[in-house]
Design a protein around this motif. Structure first.
Motif, mmCIF file in Angstrom:
data_model
loop_
_atom_site.group_PDB
_atom_site.id
_atom_site.type_symbol
_atom_site.label_atom_id
_atom_site.label_comp_id
_atom_site.label_asym_id
_atom_site.label_seq_id
_atom_site.Cartn_x
_atom_site.Cartn_y
_atom_site.Cartn_z
ATOM 1 N N LEU A 1 51.359 36.869 43.263
ATOM 2 C CA LEU A 1 51.064 36.060 44.445
ATOM 3 C C LEU A 1 49.560 35.915 44.639
ATOM 4 O O LEU A 1 49.062 34.815 44.909
ATOM 5 N N VAL A 2 48.836 37.008 44.487
ATOM 6 C CA VAL A 2 47.374 36.965 44.623
ATOM 7 C C VAL A 2 46.767 36.075 43.545
ATOM 8 O O VAL A 2 45.860 35.288 43.816
ATOM 9 N N LEU A 3 47.282 36.182 42.325
ATOM 10 C CA LEU A 3 46.775 35.349 41.235
ATOM 11 C C LEU A 3 47.042 33.871 41.493
ATOM 12 O O LEU A 3 46.162 33.025 41.294
ATOM 13 N N ILE A 4 48.234 33.544 41.954
ATOM 14 C CA ILE A 4 48.554 32.143 42.252
ATOM 15 C C ILE A 4 47.655 31.619 43.374
ATOM 16 O O ILE A 4 47.140 30.502 43.295
ATOM 17 N N PRO B 1 47.641 47.928 44.219
ATOM 18 C CA PRO B 1 48.793 48.559 43.554
ATOM 19 C C PRO B 1 50.115 48.011 44.072
ATOM 20 O O PRO B 1 50.181 47.336 45.094
ATOM 21 N N VAL B 2 51.175 48.320 43.350
ATOM 22 C CA VAL B 2 52.528 47.920 43.742
ATOM 23 C C VAL B 2 52.874 48.649 45.038
ATOM 24 O O VAL B 2 52.710 49.856 45.149
ATOM 25 N N LEU C 1 46.705 39.794 35.631
ATOM 26 C CA LEU C 1 47.532 40.590 36.543
ATOM 27 C C LEU C 1 47.130 42.062 36.512
ATOM 28 O O LEU C 1 47.139 42.738 37.543
ATOM 29 N N ARG C 2 46.747 42.551 35.349
ATOM 30 C CA ARG C 2 46.320 43.945 35.227
ATOM 31 C C ARG C 2 45.059 44.201 36.048
ATOM 32 O O ARG C 2 44.934 45.235 36.715
ATOM 33 N N VAL C 3 44.136 43.248 36.029
ATOM 34 C CA VAL C 3 42.906 43.385 36.815
ATOM 35 C C VAL C 3 43.232 43.420 38.308
ATOM 36 O O VAL C 3 42.695 44.240 39.049
ATOM 37 N N ILE C 4 44.121 42.557 38.739
ATOM 38 C CA ILE C 4 44.497 42.519 40.160
ATOM 39 C C ILE C 4 45.226 43.793 40.550
ATOM 40 O O ILE C 4 44.986 44.350 41.627
ATOM 41 N N ARG C 5 46.101 44.291 39.684
ATOM 42 C CA ARG C 5 46.850 45.520 39.986
ATOM 43 C C ARG C 5 45.924 46.731 40.088
ATOM 44 O O ARG C 5 46.259 47.705 40.763
#
Length: 98
Positions: free
Chosen positions: A73-76, A63-64, A55-59
């Motif tokens: 959601l992106v990870l799923i 960003p929020v 999740l940290r990589v995706i964030r």
């Protein structure tokens, strides 16, 4: 060659289960973040430790926005993509060896 075929089928099954369980873990993390659970609870800590690295990589790239975190959601969606690509590919390889 049936050994390779059986191995690939078993590997596809295990990967499918691991991806499915990880999706549920992410959903659990999301629900826990909504209710502000105790951060010192071992289950909460486990969920955060196992889901925070991806999740940290995706964030970092997403960003929020407006107080809503789209990273889970992106990870799923990424896991569903990998699951729908990797599992059938391994099963087709198993049939080719069988």
């Amino acid at each position: 060659m049936f050994i390779i075929s059986n191995f690939l089928n078993a590997l596809a099954g295990v990967i499918n289960v691991v991806f499915s369980v990880y999706i549920w873990v992410i959903l659990g993390r999301v629900i826990i973040s909504w209710v502000n659970a105790d951060q010192y609870n071992p289950i909460v800590r486990f969920l955060y430790e196992i889901t925070e690295p991806p999740l940290r990589v995706i964030r970092r790239y997403l960003p929020v926005m407006g107080g809503f975190d789209f990273a889970p959601l992106v990870l799923i969606l990424g896991i569903i993509f990998l699951q729908s690509f990797l599992v059938p590919t391994l099963q087709q390889l198993a049939r080719a060896f069988g």
